[in-house]
Design a protein around this motif. Structure first.
Motif, short mmCIF file in Angstrom:
data_model
loop_
_atom_site.label_atom_id
_atom_site.label_comp_id
_atom_site.label_asym_id
_atom_site.label_seq_id
_atom_site.Cartn_x
_atom_site.Cartn_y
_atom_site.Cartn_z
N ILE A 95 0.64 -1.17 -0.28
CA ILE A 95 -0.19 -0.25 0.18
C ILE A 95 1.26 1.70 -0.13
O ILE A 95 0.09 2.22 -0.07
N LEU A 96 1.94 0.76 0.25
CA LEU A 96 3.01 2.14 0.14
C LEU A 96 3.29 3.11 -0.89
O LEU A 96 4.19 3.45 -1.05
N LEU A 97 4.45 0.94 -1.22
CA LEU A 97 4.78 1.67 -2.38
C LEU A 97 3.95 1.73 -3.49
O LEU A 97 4.08 2.82 -4.28
N TRP A 98 2.43 1.49 -3.08
CA TRP A 98 1.50 2.51 -4.54
C TRP A 98 1.34 3.38 -4.53
O TRP A 98 1.37 4.01 -5.47
N ARG A 99 1.22 4.29 -3.54
CA ARG A 99 1.53 5.39 -2.64
C ARG A 99 2.69 5.92 -3.69
O ARG A 99 2.05 7.54 -4.78
N HIS A 100 3.56 5.75 -3.30
CA HIS A 100 5.12 6.06 -3.93
C HIS A 100 5.65 5.86 -4.90
O HIS A 100 6.05 6.22 -5.67
N LEU A 210 -2.13 -3.80 6.60
CA LEU A 210 -1.71 -3.94 5.84
C LEU A 210 -0.30 -2.53 5.96
O LEU A 210 0.92 -3.04 4.50
N PHE A 211 0.34 -2.88 6.68
CA PHE A 211 1.26 -1.73 6.89
C PHE A 211 2.52 -3.38 8.24
O PHE A 211 3.40 -3.29 7.15
N CYS A 212 2.13 -3.58 8.95
CA CYS A 212 2.76 -4.54 10.16
C CYS A 212 2.93 -6.28 9.37
O CYS A 212 3.31 -7.05 9.98
N GLY A 213 1.52 -6.10 8.68
CA GLY A 213 1.06 -7.95 8.41
C GLY A 213 0.44 -8.50 10.02
O GLY A 213 0.64 -9.49 9.61
N ASP A 238 -5.51 -9.48 0.28
CA ASP A 238 -4.73 -8.87 -0.91
C ASP A 238 -5.09 -8.03 -1.65
O ASP A 238 -6.75 -7.79 -1.64
N LEU A 239 -4.89 -7.04 -1.50
CA LEU A 239 -5.04 -5.61 -1.66
C LEU A 239 -6.22 -5.57 -2.76
O LEU A 239 -6.79 -4.31 -2.88
N GLN A 240 -5.59 -5.74 -3.67
CA GLN A 240 -6.00 -5.35 -5.18
C GLN A 240 -7.28 -6.64 -5.76
O GLN A 240 -8.95 -5.88 -5.50
#
Length: 305
Positions: A95-100, A210-213, A238-240
């Motif tokens: 989710i952070l890779l998506w943002r940046h 979604l961050f630390c798992g 799964d985010l998608q």
């Protein structure tokens, strides 16, 4: 080359896996390891019929090898400048890779020969990858930094990339929005509802943060179920897949605000909801012998000149 082979074997679960990564035969790898051990007159692995495992000398050698390989890559990148063959590897939650991702791509555009790897993994794993030299940067939230993870190094630095706010989101085909649209001719990007209206509908949530798992059940997405208990009809890590469920109109979700870049999602404002969930995002990198391109990534994501 022998140091690179050694570091790969130490990281991989087997000699065969290392051979696949390096595009070498297991025999060639074994010879390289024996050659390195002969050069330094030290046995680096405990060998059995099925596997190799680092001994104490091998672990000390691994720290040295990672540092030497990193210095060599950084020197090559700085000397060759824009023409350097760079492998930018950024680890962090999806989710952070998506943002940046877009900012990262822009930062590396100055290096035409570079490639970029976005390594999707939870925060502790991302920092562990940075510690092993498998990632050039890590994306994490402030919570893991404030706890000063076991992977933290005195050589590391972190920079804030700003705050993200979690929002209640719905797909445009959700019954709440379909009903609202039938009563208005306006194109909307957000609408106001009471908690009673919202909680009458199903939610979708990850089982793990979604961050630390970590498995947090109903607390995994940050929604305050102690104040506003809801029915979570769908559990999706799964985010998608989670986003697809929201777009379909089958469920509501509590997700970071940048998910609104998706044209199929709409923000719902809950008028009697008194809490907000926010996270501060940080970029972490190893400052020891940091190459110019690594610093350029930092400047691009933090907005520094």
């Amino acid at each position: 080359m022998d140091l690179k082979i050694f570091a790969c074997v130490a990281r991989q679960p087997s000699l065969g896996a290392a051979a696949l990564e390096l595009h070498l035969t297991p025999s060639a790898i074994s010879k390289a390891l024996r050659r390195l051990e002969g050069d330094i007159d030290t046995v680096l692995f405990d060998r059995s019929a099925k596997q190799l495992s680092l001994n104490a000398s091998g672990q000390r050698m691994l720290d040295f090898a990672r540092n030497m390989l990193s210095m060599a890559d950084q020197a090559k990148a700085d000397v060759r400048g824009d023409d350097a063959s760079i492998s930018c590897r950024v680890a962090g939650p999806a989710i952070l890779l998506w943002r940046h991702a877009e900012q990262l791509a822009q930062a590396m555009a100055a290096y035409p020969a570079a490639d970029m790897h976005l390594l999707s993994m939870y925060e502790e794993d991302a920092l562990a990858a940075l510690a092993r030299g498998e990632a050039s940067h890590a994306l994490v939230t402030s919570e893991v930094l404030h706890g000063r993870t076991a992977h933290w190094s005195a050589d590391w630095a972190s920079a804030s990339l700003g705050m993200l706010k979690l929002q209640l989101l719905a797909g445009q085909q959700h019954p709440l929005l379909v009903d609202a649209a039938s009563k208005s001719d306006l194109n909307f990007t957000s609408l106001n509802f009471t908690s009673a209206q919202v909680l009458a509908h199903d939610f979708v949530s990850p089982v793990r943060s979604l961050f630390c798992g970590k498995q947090r059940g109903k607390h995994s997405d940050g929604w305050r179920d102690d104040q506003f208990p809801r029915r979570i009809a769908y559990w999706i890590d799964d985010l998608q897949l989670l986003l697809a469920m929201v777009r379909s109109g089958k469920a509501l979700a509590y997700l970071p605000d940048f998910a609104l870049d998706d044209a199929g999602l709409v923000r719902l404002e809950v008028t009697d909801c008194g809490f907000q969930c926010m996270e501060e995002v940080h970029l972490v990198w190893n400052t020891r012998n940091a190459a110019q391109w690594q610093q350029a990534v930092v400047r691009a994501l933090t907005g520094e000149n």
